[in-house]
Motif scaffolding. Sequence first.
Motif, mmCIF file in Angstrom:
data_model
loop_
_atom_site.group_PDB
_atom_site.id
_atom_site.type_symbol
_atom_site.label_atom_id
_atom_site.label_comp_id
_atom_site.label_asym_id
_atom_site.label_seq_id
_atom_site.Cartn_x
_atom_site.Cartn_y
_atom_site.Cartn_z
ATOM 1 N N ILE A 1 -21.085 -24.180 -7.688
ATOM 2 C CA ILE A 1 -22.508 -23.784 -7.718
ATOM 3 C C ILE A 1 -22.773 -22.821 -9.046
ATOM 4 C CG2 ILE A 1 -24.425 -22.245 -6.848
ATOM 5 C CD1 ILE A 1 -23.407 -24.894 -5.252
ATOM 6 N N TYR A 2 -21.545 -22.025 -9.434
ATOM 7 C CA TYR A 2 -21.834 -21.165 -10.573
ATOM 8 C C TYR A 2 -20.757 -21.696 -11.469
ATOM 9 C CZ TYR A 2 -24.625 -18.782 -7.520
ATOM 10 O OH TYR A 2 -25.458 -18.399 -6.077
ATOM 11 N N PRO A 3 -20.527 -22.795 -12.228
ATOM 12 C CA PRO A 3 -19.527 -23.344 -12.880
ATOM 13 C C PRO A 3 -19.293 -22.288 -14.267
ATOM 14 C CG PRO A 3 -21.481 -24.670 -13.358
ATOM 15 C CD PRO A 3 -21.837 -23.866 -12.070
ATOM 16 N N PRO A 4 -17.945 -22.259 -14.515
ATOM 17 C CA PRO A 4 -17.763 -21.212 -15.719
ATOM 18 C C PRO A 4 -18.213 -21.948 -16.990
ATOM 19 C CG PRO A 4 -15.734 -22.636 -14.622
ATOM 20 C CD PRO A 4 -16.803 -22.750 -13.908
ATOM 21 N N VAL A 5 -18.585 -20.883 -17.746
ATOM 22 C CA VAL A 5 -19.150 -21.377 -19.104
ATOM 23 C C VAL A 5 -17.868 -21.122 -19.997
ATOM 24 C CG1 VAL A 5 -20.883 -20.754 -20.956
ATOM 25 C CG2 VAL A 5 -21.367 -20.803 -18.804
ATOM 26 N N GLU A 6 -17.654 -21.924 -21.173
ATOM 27 C CA GLU A 6 -16.446 -21.892 -22.025
ATOM 28 C C GLU A 6 -16.883 -20.345 -22.728
ATOM 29 O OE1 GLU A 6 -13.177 -22.568 -23.101
ATOM 30 O OE2 GLU A 6 -14.196 -24.131 -22.154
ATOM 31 N N THR A 7 -15.511 -19.580 -22.916
ATOM 32 C CA THR A 7 -15.503 -18.257 -23.705
ATOM 33 C C THR A 7 -14.277 -18.190 -23.822
ATOM 34 O OG1 THR A 7 -16.245 -15.978 -23.709
ATOM 35 C CG2 THR A 7 -15.472 -17.071 -21.467
ATOM 36 N N ALA A 8 -14.120 -17.487 -25.378
ATOM 37 C CA ALA A 8 -12.834 -16.961 -25.655
ATOM 38 C C ALA A 8 -12.304 -15.668 -24.764
ATOM 39 C CB ALA A 8 -12.510 -16.727 -26.926
ATOM 40 N N LEU A 9 -13.374 -14.841 -24.119
ATOM 41 C CA LEU A 9 -13.030 -13.878 -23.477
ATOM 42 C C LEU A 9 -11.967 -14.062 -22.337
ATOM 43 C CD1 LEU A 9 -16.270 -12.135 -23.309
ATOM 44 C CD2 LEU A 9 -14.570 -11.476 -24.854
ATOM 45 N N ARG A 10 -11.907 -15.439 -21.919
ATOM 46 C CA ARG A 10 -11.056 -15.650 -20.476
ATOM 47 C C ARG A 10 -9.454 -15.429 -20.958
ATOM 48 N NH1 ARG A 10 -11.969 -20.106 -15.861
ATOM 49 N NH2 ARG A 10 -10.046 -19.843 -14.757
ATOM 50 N N LYS A 11 -9.162 -15.426 -22.362
ATOM 51 C CA LYS A 11 -7.671 -15.187 -22.665
ATOM 52 C C LYS A 11 -7.216 -13.838 -22.612
ATOM 53 C CE LYS A 11 -8.098 -19.392 -25.853
ATOM 54 N NZ LYS A 11 -8.315 -19.761 -27.315
ATOM 55 N N MET A 12 -8.239 -12.905 -22.414
ATOM 56 C CA MET A 12 -7.932 -11.353 -22.317
ATOM 57 C C MET A 12 -7.213 -11.240 -21.042
ATOM 58 S SD MET A 12 -11.206 -9.413 -23.741
ATOM 59 C CE MET A 12 -11.552 -9.152 -25.703
ATOM 60 N N SER A 13 -6.695 -10.089 -20.849
ATOM 61 C CA SER A 13 -5.831 -9.687 -19.689
ATOM 62 C C SER A 13 -6.850 -9.447 -18.781
ATOM 63 C CB SER A 13 -4.945 -8.178 -20.147
ATOM 64 O OG SER A 13 -6.077 -7.606 -20.209
ATOM 65 N N LYS A 14 -6.232 -9.601 -17.415
ATOM 66 C CA LYS A 14 -7.326 -9.561 -16.164
ATOM 67 C C LYS A 14 -7.904 -8.161 -16.036
ATOM 68 C CE LYS A 14 -7.180 -9.734 -11.290
ATOM 69 N NZ LYS A 14 -6.475 -10.046 -10.036
ATOM 70 N N GLU A 15 -7.088 -6.924 -16.572
ATOM 71 C CA GLU A 15 -7.786 -5.589 -16.549
ATOM 72 C C GLU A 15 -8.939 -5.480 -17.493
ATOM 73 O OE1 GLU A 15 -4.554 -6.553 -16.930
ATOM 74 O OE2 GLU A 15 -3.932 -5.892 -14.964
ATOM 75 N N LYS A 16 -8.791 -6.036 -18.673
ATOM 76 C CA LYS A 16 -9.992 -6.088 -19.688
ATOM 77 C C LYS A 16 -11.070 -6.885 -19.118
ATOM 78 C CE LYS A 16 -7.457 -5.133 -23.911
ATOM 79 N NZ LYS A 16 -7.205 -5.157 -25.289
ATOM 80 N N ARG A 17 -10.783 -7.891 -18.695
ATOM 81 C CA ARG A 17 -11.944 -8.951 -17.891
ATOM 82 C C ARG A 17 -12.839 -8.375 -16.907
ATOM 83 N NH1 ARG A 17 -9.170 -13.503 -15.978
ATOM 84 N NH2 ARG A 17 -7.198 -12.866 -16.811
ATOM 85 N N ILE A 18 -11.837 -7.482 -16.231
ATOM 86 C CA ILE A 18 -12.574 -6.824 -14.946
ATOM 87 C C ILE A 18 -13.462 -5.535 -15.492
ATOM 88 C CG2 ILE A 18 -11.973 -5.181 -13.171
ATOM 89 C CD1 ILE A 18 -9.662 -6.902 -12.321
ATOM 90 N N LEU A 19 -13.010 -5.036 -16.631
ATOM 91 C CA LEU A 19 -13.777 -3.817 -17.294
ATOM 92 C C LEU A 19 -15.075 -4.542 -18.023
ATOM 93 C CD1 LEU A 19 -11.230 -1.487 -18.967
ATOM 94 C CD2 LEU A 19 -12.807 -0.967 -17.178
#
Length: 685
Positions: free
Chosen positions: A193-211
């Motif tokens: 339903i909400y397909p992911p959009v391409e982004t370089a941010l996904r390469k960051m650590s999980k902690e940073k993505r959560i922030l």
Amino acid sequence: MASVFQKASTFLGGSDGDGSRKQDEEGESLTTVLETDDDRSSLTILISDITELMRRRLEDTFDPKQTGSQDDHLSALVNDNGESEDLDKLSDEERERKIQKVLEKQKAELARREKEVGEEEMIALKASALEFFDSWRDAVVLRVGEVVNSRKTAEKHSKQADPELATPQPESGLEGVETDEREDTITEALVKIYPPVETALRKMSKEKRILILHSVLLLLLSLEHYNAYSRVLLLYLTTSLGLSAAVLSEDEKKVARGLLSAAEKMSADEETKKRAEENRTARKWKMGVAGVAGAALIGITGGLAAPLLASGVGTVLGGIGLGATATAGYLGALAGSGVLVGGLFGAYGAKMTSKAMEQYTRDVEDFAFVPIERPGETEIEARRLRIAIGISGWLDDKDEVVKPWRCIGPGQESFALRFELEALINLGNALTTLVTSAAWSYAKSEIIKRTVFAALSAGLWPLSLLKASHIIDNPWSIANQRAQKAGEVLADALINKAQGERPVTLVGYSLGAKVIYVCLQQLAQRKAFGLVENAVMLGAPTSSSSADWRRVRSVVAGRVVNAYSANDYILAFLYRSSSIQFGVAGLHPVLDVQGVENVDVGDLVKGHTLYRHATAPILKRIGFEDIDLREIGREEHQLAEQEKKEEEQRRTAESGAKQEGTDISVGEGEVRRMEQEVEQKNTSD
């Protein structure tokens, strides 16, 4: 003022003229997470791409060439004809003739849809929906740009948005997802339903993505509302960052608790109020001497952040890793105003259960939102940033108002809508009596020889059932009319923000689904957008007209789910005297409207009366985001028990009729027994 805002933006994550950075001494901020210009651009581009994708999907609702799922069309064809035709078995001439006939039908259908979306009312609805969306999108893009880059950069990214959907790696999936079956189903639905959009941010650590996700949530709240589009944006952001819905839901709970805890302290602290007033009157002086940190807070919050910070909002919400100063800065004026927090939560959650609701009883008897309580939670702990309202379509007893909706999980603040108790209980008594009768058992066996649609269109109903029809027709007619009115009243309550500034998810079965359908039609008529996040309708006794469902789709930001069962002979019988020109949503898929999810639950729901016990299994099947794991097993067991109970009662009724020598194909004696049984039940209730 602009210079102050620029300093604030620099401090909270933006850049100054020479590209230097200042770090929040009190903890993490977007400055420390997004270390380079490319990182900051990636976030603003991602937000722009997601909102562009959301806009395109809204436009698709009004596109006559968007016809929805091909599987839905095939399912409808099979249900209507009873079987699908194998073209390979036909001769070349016959196959060509069949194909030509299909093409002509498709051409006629396209012309019908083009006429439908070209009507003045539909054009106006589309224009209003897009106008509301664009206004919201502009506010979001600029707010994120103010903090991360600059207004000019944000506007540029917005105009150049060109979303590219990412391809999730099957071996990695989404981080943060549990391995049990329920989470797998939710993740699968979420990505679809909400397909992911391409982004370089996904390469960051999980902690940073959560922030990053946490920071964007606070920035959206700084707009002083959390509407349905904001919530959908966060779901897209969640999948794009490779996170799970559980991460977002947990963050929402922490933020709600932090805001309310801090606001409660501020409201109770007269000294805090005094300091807030002092800050307001001395604003210019503070702007001159407070330095970068002070300027940031005053510039963004109007001088009101410090008191609420003292009450702990920064500390409470900073627990996720974001600094206290950055937290208050991202929240903007919301961080310093108990009044704004109260408005967000509908006067701290009390508005839905207060005497304010009594005004609606003038139109619908006993209209009320009943909280679905969770043991062990305090009043503040029960608050959420989202609302769920469950609506029952008929009742066995008063407790049935709430019972089916205990399966809604803790991610939302849950209520059951109570309306017209007497009418719904009378309907429940009549339904139970009918489906457990020998007359119905015989009728069902006759109908099943054909198809439910043949019975509907040709009126192929056994005489025994027609003789018993008055037992069900009157209570159904009364309850159906009351559901219509309740839907109108519910729309009024939502427009008047009984829920505060929070998105609402509506779930209902049978006439409860009718209430939702009418409510959404009313919202479309009144051009009320951004209020409803999801609408899930189970066994809806409504038209499946594409025009009507286009209106429904236009006012729901997230999911619109139509759960249907071609085995629902009771619904077909109840609907027999209504116009079936446009079909019945609860019996087959809604066609030709992009964004409507049709889910066949015929294997779960053998009859209309089983929807009440099938709520949790159906919500599990569709990948409903918030569902209580403990309730699934319990309801699946109850569903099996109820199906077994109804079958045993029918067999007992058949046996009794045969022993008395009653011809159940006519069912005179059975009809008399049914009348007496309904009368006794209504008297006892």
